[in-house]
Design an enzyme around this catalytic site. Structure first.
Site, PDB file in Angstrom:
ATOM      1  N   SER A  99      32.571   9.488   2.436  1.00 42.97           N
ATOM      2  CA  SER A  99      32.155   9.448   4.047  1.00 42.97           C
ATOM      3  C   SER A  99      31.014   8.337   4.116  1.00 42.97           C
ATOM      4  O   SER A  99      30.967   7.325   3.859  1.00 42.97           O
ATOM      5  CB  SER A  99      31.653  10.632   4.544  1.00 42.97           C
ATOM      6  N   ASP A 242      31.065   4.534  10.212  1.00 45.44           N
ATOM      7  CA  ASP A 242      30.383   4.703   8.988  1.00 45.44           C
ATOM      8  C   ASP A 242      31.831   4.429   7.947  1.00 45.44           C
ATOM      9  O   ASP A 242      32.884   4.008   8.477  1.00 45.44           O
ATOM     10  CB  ASP A 242      30.003   6.253   8.610  1.00 45.44           C
TER      11      ASP A 242
HETATM   12 MG    MG Z   1      32.479   9.768   7.325  1.00 42.48          MG
END
Ligand code: MG
Length: 449
Positions: A99, A242
């Site tokens: 992530s 992200d």
């Molecule tokens: Mg993420």
């Protein structure tokens, strides 16, 4: 490079690749996941990290051992992996990603057949299986087949846009800049732009790479290049994702990052405003998300559910209460119409429709919402005891105020709140305060940090 301990919880498994996150660790977790879910077919995707192909091979070995059929979807955003797991009738899904963690990290996000994160009980079962070992026989699902799907981004984007007024966006002439930080968003963003037909859109940090040159979290300090590009090119809005493209942050036409909290507030405000049926409106978010959500809920007569931190808890609340929309204040929009995961593509589509329909700028939309000053801070910790000591201190210092212990310690003041809790994914304690002034919020944090 510091050795961060492994984390396994609601958001999956995280660690530093080849260091704490070894082949053995990956295989233990995948094995336990298979033992608990017993999936005949598993969708596997990854973000752009350098260790991704190795983690994929390690994962594959275990899936082959049990004869699981594999649908390899290659480099995709996490929301795409969740969407494909659900729509391919798979029995489970795995996204290889860490992530928003830095490039040296990697991890696994595990999904159910619905493309949802595992719930707490299932995670406990997986942990038990890791200790006891798998009780499944090798080859239980027969001979493994591996198939590939190449148009996953197209499928995901088209599903999102089926619920969006694409015409109004296309005709708006809005000029947009997107910054995926060379992560998985760099794969799906061009598809999004092309399907929506916004000719004025450009992408920076657009080549998929393992480096994430911008800084992985889409927080204001990492969005300077995006801000300059938006302002310099006369764009109306900038979007930042992200590396696995579940979170979305916004930059206004002046190039100023407005803060991730606004992403969810805008999306929820707009989707609620479109509800024509006179039914119970339910939305959900976590305890650390801005008070703007309370204001938006009130404006539309909606019921707001506040959950523990972790996207799975918000998704569960939306599912159980038939919620319209929800998510997290870190730029994570969850729109159950599309899926039960944070989805930056859905977020961009909703916000573009909001701008196109109302003709309002990002700054105007910001000004229409009540203002709170938020302070987010963090502190590295080395042990569970250290976390407990910090939480005990918060309780002691603020003993005279209302305290919520659902997740860490949340202190509720008359004109704001302070929330202190251990991160689910990193060895840190997070501090989050919201108050009428920045100074006030900083004081609340500094007393216990
Ligand atoms: Mg993420």
């Amino acid at each position: 490079m510091s050795t961060a301990p492994l984390k396994f919880g609601p958001s999956g498994l995280r660690g530093i690749a080849y260091d704490s996150l070894t082949k053995e660790v990956i295989q233990q977790h995948v094995e336990a996941f298979i033992a608990v879910l017993q999936p005949q077919t598993v969708v596997v995707g990854m973000d752009t990290r350098a260790s991704g192909p190795d983690v994929y091979e390690w994962t594959l070995e275990v899936l082959k051992k049990y004869g699981c059929d594999i649908i390899n979807i290659g480099i995709v955003s996490t929301p795409t992996a969740q969407f494909m797991t659900r729509t391919q009738d798979a029995d489970g899904g795995i996204a290889i990603t860490a992530s928003h963690n830095p490039p040296e990290y990697n991890g696994l996000k595990f999904f159910t057949s619905e493309g949802r994160y595992l719930d707490e009980i299932t995670i406990d079962h997986v942990k038990d299986r890791m200790m006891l070992g798998s009780d499944l026989e090798a080859g239980v699902f027969g001979e493994t087949t591996i198939s590939h799907i190449d148009d996953t981004s197209e499928q995901h984007v088209r599903h999102v846009l089926a619920h969006i007024n694409v015409e109004v966006i296309k005709n708006s002439g809005l000029k947009v800049v997107i910054d995926p930080d060379c992560g998985a968003g760099a794969v799906i963003d061009p598809v999004f732009i092309s399907e929506i037909g916004l000719d004025n859109t450009s992408i920076i940090h657009s080549e998929p790479s393992a480096e994430f040159p911008r800084g992985t979290e889409p927080t204001p300090e990492n969005l300077k290049i995006l801000g300059k590009t938006v302002k310099g090119s006369g764009a109306d809005v900038g979007f930042a994702q992200d590396p696995d493209a579940d979170r979305l942050a916004i930059v206004d036409a002046e190039g100023i990052p407005i803060g991730e909290e606004y992403t969810l507030a805008f999306a929820v405000d707009y989707i609620l405003s479109k509800q024509t049926e006179n039914k119970n409106l339910v939305i959900a978010t976590n305890l650390s998300t801005s008070r703007m959500m309370d204001d938006v809920a009130k404006k539309h007569g909606a019921k707001l559910i506040r959950t523990k931190i972790g996207e799975m808890y918000v998704a569960d609340a939306l599912s159980e209460e038939d919620g319209i929309i929800g998510g997290e204040g870190n730029g994570g929009v969850i729109w159950p119409t599309v899926s039960f995961g944070r989805d930056s593509i859905a977020g961009m589509a909703i916000i573009l429709e909001y701008m196109a329909t109302t003709g309002k700028s990002i700054r105007q939309l910001v000004d229409e919402l009540p203002k709170y000053e938020a302070v987010k801070d963090k502190k590295e910790v080395e042990s569970r005891e250290e976390v407990e000591a910090i939480l005990a201190k918060v309780k002691e210092v603020y003993a005279d105020y209302e305290i919520d212990l659902t997740d860490g310690v949340k202190v509720i003041f008359e004109n704001g709140w302070l929330h202190v809790r251990a991160s689910n994914t990193e060895p840190i304690v997070r501090y989050f305060a919201e108050a009428p002034t920045r100074e006030q919020a900083e004081v609340w944090v500094s007393k216990v940090k």
